[in-house]
Design a protein around this motif. Sequence first.
Motif: not given
Length: 166
Positions: A18-36
Motif C-alpha cells: 500500500g505504501a509503495l502504491y501511494m508513493a507511486k501515485k504521488a510521484t505520478n501526480k508530481e510529474l504531471e504537475l511538473q509537466k504542467r
Amino acid sequence: MSFWGFIALLLLTCIMVGALYMAKKATNKELELQKRRNRIREIRSELADIDELLQTLLLYDRDVNLLYNLVNRMEKDISEGLTLIPNSPDLLEEKESLLKIRPKIIALTEEPLEPEIPGTDRQIFLVKRHFSQTLKLIRDFYQKGDIDEISFNQHRNRLLLNSIML
C-alpha cells in the motif's frame, strides 16, 4: 510459524504494498504537475517573445495580416495556458494587454500608415533581429498549417526585403 505470526507478516506485506502504491501515485501526480508548470513556463516565454515582436512590427512593418496572425497565436497560447491553470494572473494580464492591441490593429486596417524607419544603429539591429525571429515564427505557422503558402511567401519576402533595405 504460528498463525498470528503469519497474520502479522501478511499485514506488514499489505502495508508495504500500500505504501509503495501511494508513493507511486504521488510521484505520478508530481510529474504531471511538473509537466504542467513547464508548459506554462514555455507558454509565458513564447507570449513574451511574440509580444516583443508584435510591438516592433506595429511600428516598423505594419502589415495587418501578419499582426492578426500573431495576435491569434497569442490568443491560442493564452487559452491553452488558462486551461492548464485557470485564473492565472499572468495570463489574464496578457489577455488584457492583447485586448488593448486589437484596436491598434483595427486602426491600421481602417487607416494604413507607412512603417517608421529606425533612426539609430541600435534600432536597426533590433529591428533586423526581430524580423529574423518573425521569419522563424512565420515558418512555424506555415509548418503547422496556420497560414497558407502564399501568405508565408509574401510575409517572408517582405520581411527579407525590409531587413536588407535597413
